[in-house]
Design an enzyme around this catalytic site. Structure first.
Site, PDB file in Angstrom:
ATOM      1  N   ASP A  89       0.784  -1.235   0.000  1.00  0.00           N
ATOM      2  CA  ASP A  89       0.000   0.000   0.000  1.00  0.00           C
ATOM      3  C   ASP A  89       0.821   1.294   0.000  1.00  0.00           C
ATOM      4  OD1 ASP A  89      -1.699  -2.101   0.314  1.00  0.00           O
ATOM      5  OD2 ASP A  89      -3.023  -1.137   1.715  1.00  0.00           O
ATOM      6  N   GLU A 110      -4.390  -7.164  13.038  1.00  0.00           N
ATOM      7  CA  GLU A 110      -3.875  -6.933  11.687  1.00  0.00           C
ATOM      8  C   GLU A 110      -2.400  -6.540  11.718  1.00  0.00           C
ATOM      9  OE1 GLU A 110      -5.036  -4.182   7.779  1.00  0.00           O
ATOM     10  OE2 GLU A 110      -5.784  -3.623   9.753  1.00  0.00           O
TER      11      GLU A 110
END
Length: 845
Positions: A581, A815
């Site tokens: 990302d 996460e």
């Protein structure tokens, strides 16, 4: 002669030719010449018109043909037979908890399955309507997840709400032609700290999805005793709702009952339908205690908005039946599904029979878990082993079966198109935040699951590769069906065919090959060879797609496509396609970029393609040559080694002199400020970019090491190990941070609304690759063997301890983890690749 000349000179008209007089040769030639030139001109014009028309229609045809390619599936036979998931072919895997997006529910592996599920709400609470159904981070549960789940026959889950805990259990039993029976058991217990026993409403439901019928059978005025149903894939079946009891052998408890029978236009609407049917006119009046009004399902009244037009949704409405039971804790309820084709059923799977079956399954699970991962033999505590079982079980319980169409686009399409309908059996990264399939996540998921059940891995990979198109492209994010789409922001729905994702499925394929090669006689590994044979034509096209669409500016270099284009709004334009990302790449995206991580993925993939080809007796030389070239350490240094950073680096059009600054919005004197655009944070570039190494030290710099591309004697390993162990760079007591603490981009926001994601936090998938690589180099002869072994022990211990500690403290696997405190952050539960902690505990790489 003189007269003739005179006549011409004086301009007198020549006498008209007689009718019988032939024109002279000169006149005939003149006329013919004029006619010929005219004809040639006309013929050329006609030819050009025809050619233009042909070219125009050919261009239209080609554009139309190219536009269709993005939605044309690969021509080779599918890896999976059309009926491979059916009850007849695979009865034991037909029913399952294949609805990871809900707290508890089951369905079959069919496109239009009857779905079953559970909702609940606490009565008489401060919150008016606290209905729980789909997994939502906003519900703020203290914890939820599977404690035990074998992926096939049973599962035990614990859901901790504010002042009570629900334990959901299911057991399956084979029999008949439609996948057999199953029973649910839900046990509710109040927390010891609760001042009074909570009153809870459980809502069990069944819903048809475009086909199938459900018929409610009501007893005692308003108690839904059972549902009789029929569908094509299930035949006749019956779902029975047993009355609540205080315990398995105890007496019935007082309960209030309500039910709802209506139709639903889609599975994504079930929560809203229940919410809009709730009414507080009902009275809860236990034998001892005050009478109180409670909230329950009543008549469904669709919301009616002013000026609302007739709905344009033409989907078929399907049956939806809800059974609500309202009861005070503690209690236990069982729901029983019985297949109509199961004729020789020995007894009902309820009460003590279910308990016996559950205990048997749990014992088998414990035995298999220890045999597979050996945590007891590694002297882990029972608490650590319980955590390991939960991590694996959440991965297995997070397998979903989805069916639908992706929305895709290529440069040849003016508007997005619908991909062909398809099914996908896949694990999901997070049941609450990412309850759908992600291509690069799935390779990591299957590294763990392949150790437990290679059949799950073969089936998942087959589903992914059966979604490949004729170009060799797989949509990287699978948003199949209305339920999945309802959880995705609009800007992420359309998938573009120039965009890749790391080909991590090759990691799982490598594991399957190693399992087969080490023990080809093993029954679990034997199906791998025929599976690879069917997969191979698609794998070849997939590999070739990367090799043609993601090439870089120099020979044997690679570049991720699909970087953010609106560079003015981002501190550093994101590269979502890389999976990393907002990790810092070249500040000004261009075709001159070279990405070191993609180079390494291609080196790895070419080597595994060579292994598969050799195993199948297919031509493997080209893959072998590609692997040798891409693994050449000299080439890697030439393309990616930065002498300034003493690390591997991306290359591109780059400057570090960038920052986010408030843009100036001119407001004329006397004009109201609110009528003008809000000032945004926009990127300020203080020094022009130039072609150079990006010099960002972090996960990308480690890829030649992470994927074992570097030779054991490579001097670059010394620099990598030094950077890894440096507290001011990548080392923390909790794992390796994603970006060096000394990097200018460390923990910098990418926009005013876009917090740092891969710019410092600790991610378990890359840390797993690092631990795995250290293990690899610690077992290879070379000058850095001892250093690798020492780093291996330290890093592995740090990661395991922190992930476990956060699970105990918060109830979740996360996460990512904060690089300063170790605290879990981001979406939760995230028992996707964070569950790779189990493999680190087992030291299985």
């Amino acid at each position: 002669m003189g007269r003739q000349r005179k006549r011409v000179v004086t301009g007198e008209a020549a006498p008209p030719p007689r009718k019988d007089e032939k024109p002279t040769a000169f006149h005939r030639k003149e006329k013919k010449k004029k006619v010929d030139i005219g004809k040639v001109f006309i013929n050329i014009s006609i030819g050009l018109c025809i050619f233009s028309l042909i070219w125009f229609f050919y261009a239209l045809y080609m554009r139309s043909s190219l536009a269709k390619r993005v939605v044309t599936l690969h021509p080779s036979p599918p890896v999976l037979d059309a009926n491979s998931s059916s009850a007849k072919v695979s009865p034991e895997r037909f029913w399952g908890s294949y609805r990871p997006q809900v707290y508890f529910g089951m369905k079959t592996k069919t496109p239009s399955s009857i779905v079953t599920g559970m909702m609940w709400m606490r009565q008489f609470s401060d919150m008016d309507v606290n209905l729980r159904h789909t997994c939502e981070q906003g519900d703020r549960l203290h914890g939820y997840g599977w404690l035990m789940h074998d992926g096939i026959t049973f599962g035990v889950q614990e859901i901790r709400d504010n002042d009570f805990t629900l334990t959901t259990e299911f057991v399956k039993r084979m029999g008949g032609d439609h996948g057999g029976d199953w029973t649910w058991r839900i046990t509710a217990k109040q927390h010891s700290s609760a001042p009074q026993a909570p009153v809870i409403s459980l809502m069990f439901y069944a819903a048809a999805d475009t086909q199938g019928t459900l018929e409610a059978h009501v007893e005692e005025r308003n108690r839904l005793a059972s549902i009789a149903g029929f569908s094509e894939e299930l035949g006749n079946f019956k779902i029975t709702f047993r009355k609540p009891v205080t315990g398995e052998l105890s007496s019935a408890k007082y309960a209030s009952y309500n039910y709802l029978q209506t139709v639903s236009p889609g599975l994504e609407k079930l929560t809203d339908i229940v919410k809009h049917s709730l009414n507080r006119r009902f009275v809860y009046s236990p034998p001892s205690g005050e009478k109180r009004h409670y909230i329950a399902v009543d008549t469904y009244n669709p919301p009616h908005h002013q000026n609302q037009q007739k709905p344009t949704d033409k989907r078929k409405e399907s049956d939806f039946v809800v059974h609500q039971v309202t009861v005070q804790t503690p209690f236990q309820i069982e729901v029983l599904f019985e297949s109509g084709s199961f004729h020789n059923r020995p007894n009902q799977l309820v009460g003590s029979i279910m308990t016996q079956e559950l205990e048997k399954r749990k014992a088998e699970f414990d035995t298999k878990f220890e045999k597979t991962f050996g945590l007891e033999s590694k002297d882990f505590s029972q608490a650590h082993i319980k955590f390991g079982k939960a991590a694996l079980s959440n991965m297995l319980g997070g397998m979903g079966y989805f069916f639908g169409q992706s929305v895709v686009q290529s440069v040849y399409n003016e508007y997005p198109l619908l991909y062909p309908e398809g099914a996908l059996f896949t694990a999901v990264p997070s049941r609450s935040f990412f309850p759908r399939g992600f291509l690069w996540d799935e390779g990591f998921h299957q590294l763990l699951l392949s150790k437990w059940d290679p059949q799950v891995t073969r089936e998942a990979i087959a589903h992914w590769l059966d979604l490949i198109n004729i170009e060799g492209w797989i949509p990287r994010e699978q948003i199949l069906g209305d339920e999945a789409r309802s959880k995705v922001p609009a800007e992420f729905v359309v998938q573009r065919n120039e965009n890749a994702n790391p080909p991590t499925l090759f990691l799982a394929l490598q594991e399957l090959i190693e399992q087969f090669s080490s023990s080809p006689e093993n029954a679990e590994a034997q199906p791998t060879l025929p599976f690879l044979r069917r997969l191979f034509p698609r794998l070849k096209t997939w590999f070739e797609w990367y090799n043609t669409t993601q090439t870089g500016p120099l020979p044997n270099s690679y570049r991720w496509r699909g970087r953010d284009k609106d560079t003015n709004l981002f501190l550093n334009p994101k590269t979502l396609t890389s999976g990393l990302d907002d990790y810092p790449r070249a500040s000004h995206p261009s075709a001159d970029e070279r990405h070191v991580d993609l180079h390494c993925w291609m080196a790895l993939s070419s080597g595994i393609m060579a292994s598969i080809a050799r195993l199948l007796g297919e031509p493997h030389e080209d893959y072998e040559i590609s692997h040798q070239v891409l693994s050449d350490n000299n080439l890697l240094n030439e393309l990616h080694w930065s002498e300034q950073l003493h690390a591997f680096s991306d290359f591109g059009n780059h400057t570090q002199a960038v920052s986010l600054q408030q843009e100036k919005v001119y407001v004329p004197p006397g004009q109201p400020r609110h009528q003008f655009p809000v000032a945004r944070l926009v990127r300020s570039v203080r020094r022009a970019p130039k072609k150079q190494f990006v010099n960002a030290l972090g996960y990308v710099s480690l890829f030649p090491f992470l994927l074992h591309i570097l030779r054991p004697d490579s001097p670059e390993l010394e620099h990598i190990f030094r950077d890894m162990r440096d507290f001011n760079k990548l080392w923390t007591p909790y794992g390796l941070r994603s970006l060096s603490k000394s990097d200018p981009m460390y923990m910098k926001r990418n926009t005013e609304h876009d917090a740092p994601y891969w710019r410092g936090p600790i991610w378990i998938n890359i840390n797993y690759l690092a631990v795995r690589a250290l293990h690899h180099y610690s077992n290879m002869e070379g000058p850095y063997q001892e250093k690798a072994a020492a780093l291996y022990e330290e890093l592995r211990t740090n990661i395991i301890n922190n992930v476990y500690r956060q699970y105990v403290e918060t109830g979740y696997i996360w996460e990512q983890y904060n690089d300063s405190t170790g605290r879990g952050q981001g979406s939760h539960p995230f028992t996707g690749w964070s569950a790779l902690t189990v493999l680190m505990m087992a030291e299985q790489y």
